[in-house]
Design a protein around this motif. Structure first.
Motif, mmCIF file in Angstrom:
data_model
loop_
_atom_site.group_PDB
_atom_site.id
_atom_site.type_symbol
_atom_site.label_atom_id
_atom_site.label_comp_id
_atom_site.label_asym_id
_atom_site.label_seq_id
_atom_site.Cartn_x
_atom_site.Cartn_y
_atom_site.Cartn_z
ATOM 1 N N PRO A 109 -52.357 -13.337 94.854
ATOM 2 C CA PRO A 109 -53.479 -14.125 95.374
ATOM 3 C C PRO A 109 -53.134 -14.756 96.722
ATOM 4 O O PRO A 109 -52.161 -15.507 96.825
ATOM 5 C CB PRO A 109 -53.700 -15.199 94.294
ATOM 6 N N SER A 110 -53.910 -14.431 97.731
ATOM 7 C CA SER A 110 -53.672 -14.965 99.073
ATOM 8 C C SER A 110 -54.874 -14.617 99.934
ATOM 9 O O SER A 110 -55.710 -13.798 99.556
ATOM 10 C CB SER A 110 -52.410 -14.347 99.678
ATOM 11 N N TRP A 111 -54.992 -15.259 101.063
ATOM 12 C CA TRP A 111 -56.092 -14.955 101.974
ATOM 13 C C TRP A 111 -55.876 -13.615 102.653
ATOM 14 O O TRP A 111 -56.798 -12.842 102.846
ATOM 15 C CB TRP A 111 -56.220 -16.036 103.054
ATOM 16 N N SER B 294 -67.014 -20.397 103.879
ATOM 17 C CA SER B 294 -66.171 -21.590 103.908
ATOM 18 C C SER B 294 -64.931 -21.309 103.083
ATOM 19 O O SER B 294 -65.009 -21.086 101.886
ATOM 20 C CB SER B 294 -66.936 -22.804 103.375
ATOM 21 N N ALA B 295 -63.814 -21.292 103.767
ATOM 22 C CA ALA B 295 -62.540 -20.986 103.099
ATOM 23 C C ALA B 295 -62.117 -22.165 102.235
ATOM 24 O O ALA B 295 -62.097 -23.304 102.706
ATOM 25 C CB ALA B 295 -61.472 -20.685 104.134
ATOM 26 N N PHE B 296 -61.780 -21.896 100.980
ATOM 27 C CA PHE B 296 -61.331 -22.985 100.113
ATOM 28 C C PHE B 296 -60.017 -23.548 100.654
ATOM 29 O O PHE B 296 -59.111 -22.796 101.003
ATOM 30 C CB PHE B 296 -61.138 -22.470 98.684
ATOM 31 N N PRO B 297 -59.923 -24.887 100.704
ATOM 32 C CA PRO B 297 -58.804 -25.511 101.420
ATOM 33 C C PRO B 297 -57.528 -25.637 100.602
ATOM 34 O O PRO B 297 -56.887 -26.685 100.601
ATOM 35 C CB PRO B 297 -59.361 -26.887 101.795
ATOM 36 N N ALA B 298 -57.154 -24.607 99.868
ATOM 37 C CA ALA B 298 -55.853 -24.628 99.191
ATOM 38 C C ALA B 298 -55.367 -23.202 99.130
ATOM 39 O O ALA B 298 -56.154 -22.253 99.171
ATOM 40 C CB ALA B 298 -55.978 -25.204 97.789
ATOM 41 N N ASP B 299 -54.068 -23.046 99.037
ATOM 42 C CA ASP B 299 -53.499 -21.710 98.968
ATOM 43 C C ASP B 299 -53.961 -21.014 97.692
ATOM 44 O O ASP B 299 -53.887 -21.592 96.609
ATOM 45 C CB ASP B 299 -51.976 -21.813 98.993
ATOM 46 N N SER C 289 -45.479 -22.126 94.475
ATOM 47 C CA SER C 289 -44.751 -22.432 95.709
ATOM 48 C C SER C 289 -43.872 -21.273 96.150
ATOM 49 O O SER C 289 -43.678 -21.040 97.339
ATOM 50 C CB SER C 289 -43.885 -23.676 95.503
ATOM 51 N N ARG C 290 -43.364 -20.531 95.162
ATOM 52 C CA ARG C 290 -42.525 -19.379 95.518
ATOM 53 C C ARG C 290 -43.317 -18.353 96.308
ATOM 54 O O ARG C 290 -42.778 -17.612 97.110
ATOM 55 C CB ARG C 290 -41.964 -18.726 94.241
ATOM 56 N N GLN C 291 -44.627 -18.331 96.083
ATOM 57 C CA GLN C 291 -45.437 -17.312 96.742
ATOM 58 C C GLN C 291 -46.350 -17.875 97.828
ATOM 59 O O GLN C 291 -46.862 -17.156 98.672
ATOM 60 C CB GLN C 291 -46.275 -16.602 95.682
ATOM 61 N N ALA C 292 -46.558 -19.156 97.799
ATOM 62 C CA ALA C 292 -47.570 -19.756 98.669
ATOM 63 C C ALA C 292 -47.198 -19.614 100.136
ATOM 64 O O ALA C 292 -46.025 -19.581 100.501
ATOM 65 C CB ALA C 292 -47.745 -21.232 98.325
ATOM 66 N N GLU C 293 -48.256 -19.517 100.953
ATOM 67 C CA GLU C 293 -48.042 -19.459 102.393
ATOM 68 C C GLU C 293 -47.661 -20.847 102.923
ATOM 69 O O GLU C 293 -46.879 -20.974 103.853
ATOM 70 C CB GLU C 293 -49.317 -18.935 103.063
ATOM 71 N N HIS C 294 -48.230 -21.869 102.332
ATOM 72 C CA HIS C 294 -47.902 -23.238 102.723
ATOM 73 C C HIS C 294 -47.730 -24.053 101.451
ATOM 74 O O HIS C 294 -48.669 -24.163 100.665
ATOM 75 C CB HIS C 294 -49.012 -23.861 103.566
ATOM 76 N N VAL C 295 -46.544 -24.596 101.231
ATOM 77 C CA VAL C 295 -46.308 -25.412 100.033
ATOM 78 C C VAL C 295 -46.876 -26.809 100.278
ATOM 79 O O VAL C 295 -46.626 -27.416 101.316
ATOM 80 C CB VAL C 295 -44.804 -25.486 99.728
ATOM 81 N N VAL C 296 -47.678 -27.286 99.350
ATOM 82 C CA VAL C 296 -48.247 -28.631 99.507
ATOM 83 C C VAL C 296 -47.794 -29.526 98.369
ATOM 84 O O VAL C 296 -47.450 -29.043 97.285
ATOM 85 C CB VAL C 296 -49.792 -28.595 99.518
ATOM 86 N N GLN C 297 -47.776 -30.802 98.628
ATOM 87 C CA GLN C 297 -47.434 -31.777 97.603
ATOM 88 C C GLN C 297 -48.717 -32.293 96.971
ATOM 89 O O GLN C 297 -49.720 -32.475 97.655
ATOM 90 C CB GLN C 297 -46.666 -32.951 98.229
ATOM 91 N N PRO C 298 -48.682 -32.537 95.646
ATOM 92 C CA PRO C 298 -49.882 -33.098 95.017
ATOM 93 C C PRO C 298 -50.160 -34.508 95.526
ATOM 94 O O PRO C 298 -49.259 -35.221 95.966
ATOM 95 C CB PRO C 298 -49.529 -33.107 93.525
#
Lengths: 486, 486
Positions: free
Chosen positions: B133-135, B291-296, B348-357
């Motif tokens: 799953p990714s853009w 409108s792109a959903f604002p999370a990875d 996070s291992r796969q995400a393009e940008h790791v975010v903190q909750p």
């Protein structure tokens, strides 16, 4: 419905003007009538034409509610304080996104004067408040809440006041149909006293332009076409486009969902809007529309309104038109009402139309299966609601305590997924607060004015009952004054 | 952004044509470039102008996905069967309400030929499927699902196939930015080989009309205005209107919510649309937008997506753009992601940008308080999800089993109520399948054609990645062929 071209006619091609006036008004609903009355008062000679055989348009089919406030005599007699600021603050919240702030400002500021003008036209309002949940008030009541002012979230944000002023039906004669019809009767009588010439069965087909200026129109009456010279300008007040399937598909397909029905007349074919567009007018919010929730408010207020996944999504005790818009535009029209026997009995005593539930059962799981939703979700929804209701609270949707009571089996579910929603369009030509039609860069188009549902007005996106008649009469008047002195 | 009038210039006021061509194309993104290539192939002399200093427009900023199907060589090499019928059936479901059925029919029917044309232009696609799953897919992958074809509800309705064909980035040079940029590089090279003249820093300001026919345009370059004669016609391919705040407010205020950002260029000011409207063109679905959903997506797929009342509202494993549209248009942009530590680590291992909750807690009630929702609702949402996940089912939203796992404390919540959503507009001029601009009554306007996001196209309302580049190139080509023989 005419599909003839709306492309404007260059004045060089007009060899004979069969009629002339200072002002030509296309449409004799409440917007056109108001425009004509004020244009005459400002010294203009006015000709009004209407495609129908008589006055009224969609106005005459409406409930005759007019959104007025700021402390009218009716509000005061019913014991309510109101202010221009509160009225503005509420409408700004309730009619967005993109509320028409410029129009709201003059509308709220001028509301008391407009009330007086309506009274001078012969309109009366009984100073008595109707509070039961319903679309319209019975004869003998002249004031009600028509926008959810006294419900969540607005009640917590702006001091609430009822502003739906209902035209009195006392003295109604046989054949007179509704409070909206009664409003038109008074406006038409005023129009006649003012000496306005009105031609019926006369459709405005195309505008005539001299360079960039609108100088008249071509009209058609029983197959005969002729040109009308308008020395000062033309006012388009020809209704919305809910009767035009092609325009609905292009702009507002959700309003055209199967089973929905048009609130308006066959002449609401968007021709007024297209004639404006054809000379370079901008439009606003063509996707917007009012959609009446397809259940009696007396039942709605007391029930749980569920979406297609079994969740509540709005406080059921707000304005039912708001519920209808939310369901149609945000919930893909998927809606169920869940209630119990006591609710049904209580609602039925007051309901305008008693309906039978689609399914009845003691077992929520069985009902969930019928509804096509996950049984654990329905169980949780009811458990949450019941627990809150038992302590007089609705933590999820903030419905007022007076409508809360834990539901007990047997339960009934009313399936509203097929609507039908009564709809009309509220998008249209972009106009100034003076009723000037604005072009694509925001500049007024010389000689062209518009009012009513041919325009995008006070109900910019969110709707409250009475804002369309209010907007149409108020800005119809302003268009009439502006064109008379153009 | 130019706010000069878009009102057309009558040809009688043009005293000198400083340039001429059979065809004038306004805009050199992928729509304009494709139109110019095909117009030349059909024997026309073509002049392309673009307001920017070089080619590309919004195309060059995009992910370079092109929605193609019906059994391309890439689909086959990746082991997928596809058919014109399946592609049409899916797009009809995914791009409504009011899908552009006429355009979908020719688009799906012509998809294999269009694939070949792109290849002939030098575009390559690596026959390798990307499934995470990714853009966008990383370099080395040329195919992915970009519309939720393999997720609920579509997977149950139409045989799924991936159709997002990603332009290959191999051979990328320093300074070359994206797969969309690479697409444009190939199209611009093809355009140059075809002998198309292109003038940059040249904005198309107004159309020139001879009666009802468009015969040229006034352009502006470094302050110098001149007229360009277009013997056969003008193609408007000047992008959408996401950079025009006034037009966004009038038509698509939700796209303009604070914090949202424009995906496109400053030249996406809607001028192409307004120039068309100024000569009588109809528009469609001006409120619509991607409108792109604002999370990875890597986090989104594995989390619970909750609305402002704590309810789930869509299967998180569908196309993230569909999630973004639904959240922005149907949930008032109120969204939270709820997940646990294991989910966070895996994503996070796969995400393009790791975010903190935004918040972390063992206690759902505490989190509910932070989120401003009823704690019993949040508890029920998680309980329902966990119970289903434990048995590999999502009875509420039908997320696929591979993404399901009961959540355990501590939980994290990511607050996405402020977005930001990356948005662009997809409403615009109403055109035929030949790229003719249609008037208010549906008839072609002589001499005027359009393509790309200046028009309403394949992504009529619902959007899938690749439908905009696909529509722009495919119908750009058709407009080019039509204008060349007009």
């Amino acid at each position: 419905m005419s599909t003839a071209s709306t492309a404007p006619v260059p004045v060089s091609r007009v060899h004979h003007w069969a009629a002339e006036a200072d002002v030509l008004v296309a449409g004799n609903g409440c917007a056109g009538a108001s425009a004509s009355i004020e244009a005459v008062a400002a010294g203009a000679e006015v000709l009004v034409v209407d495609a129908a055989g008589g006055w009224g348009g969609a106005t005459a089919m409406s409930g005759g509610e007019i959104y007025l406030g700021g402390g009218t005599s009716v509000q005061k007699a019913c014991g309510f304080e109101d202010s221009v600021d509160a009225m503005y603050a509420f409408l700004k919240l309730a009619t967005g996104p993109d509320p028409a702030e410029d129009k709201l400002a003059v509308y709220c500021e001028g509301s008391l004067e407009h009330f007086d003008w309506l009274v001078r036209c012969g309109v009366t309002f009984v100073p008595k408040l109707w509070t039961n949940p319903s679309w319209e008030a019975p004869t003998g009541y002249g004031l009600m809440y028509t926008g959810g002012e006294n419900a969540y979230p607005f009640a917590d944000l702006v001091p609430p006041a009822p502003r739906g002023h209902i035209v009195d039906m006392e003295g109604k004669q046989p054949g007179e149909r509704s409070a909206g019809w009664m409003l038109m009767k008074h406006l038409a009588a005023t129009q006649e006293r003012a000496g306005v010439e009105v031609r019926y069965n006369t459709r405005t087909e195309r505008l005539v332009v001299d360079g960039e200026r609108v100088v008249g129109a071509e009209v058609v009456s029983f197959g005969e076409r002729y040109f009308v010279r308008a020395w000062r300008g033309v006012v388009l007040a020809a209704g919305g486009f809910a009767a035009n399937p092609a325009m609905l598909a292009q702009h507002a397909p959700k309003l055209a969902a199967p089973g929905n029905f048009l609130v308006g007349t066959d002449n609401d074919d968007g021709r007024g809007i297209r004639m404006g567009q054809a000379v370079g007018a901008a439009v606003r919010h063509m996707e917007a529309g009012q959609s009446a929730f397809p259940a009696d408010p007396a039942l709605l207020f007391r029930s749980l309104l569920l979406n297609g996944r079994g969740h509540r999504f709005i406080n059921e005790d707000t304005y039912p038109g708001r519920v209808g818009q939310t369901t149609l535009f945000q919930q893909d029209r998927k809606a169920f009402l869940l209630y119990d026997e006591a609710t049904n009995e209580e609602a039925s005593r007051q309901a305008e139309h008693v309906v039978q539930p689609t399914w009845v059962s003691d077992d929520l799981g069985e009902l969930a299966k019928e509804m096509g939703i996950a049984p654990e979700v329905l169980a949780a929804t009811v458990a949450t609601y019941n627990a809150g209701a038992a302590r007089g609270e609705d933590p999820e949707c903030h419905k007022a305590a007076r409508w809360l009571r834990p539901l007990v089996p047997p339960y009934g579910v009313l399936d509203l997924r097929d609507g039908p929603y009564g709809v009309f369009t509220i998008g249209g030509l972009h106009t100034s607060t003076r009723g000037e039609v604005l072009g694509l860069e925001g500049d007024p188009l010389p000689g062209l004015f518009a009012a009513g549902r041919t325009t995008s007005g006070i109900p910019s996106w969110g709707y409250c009952s009475g804002t369309s008649l209010g907007d149409s009469t108020f800005f119809g008047r302003r268009a009439g004054r502006a064109v008379a002195t153009a």
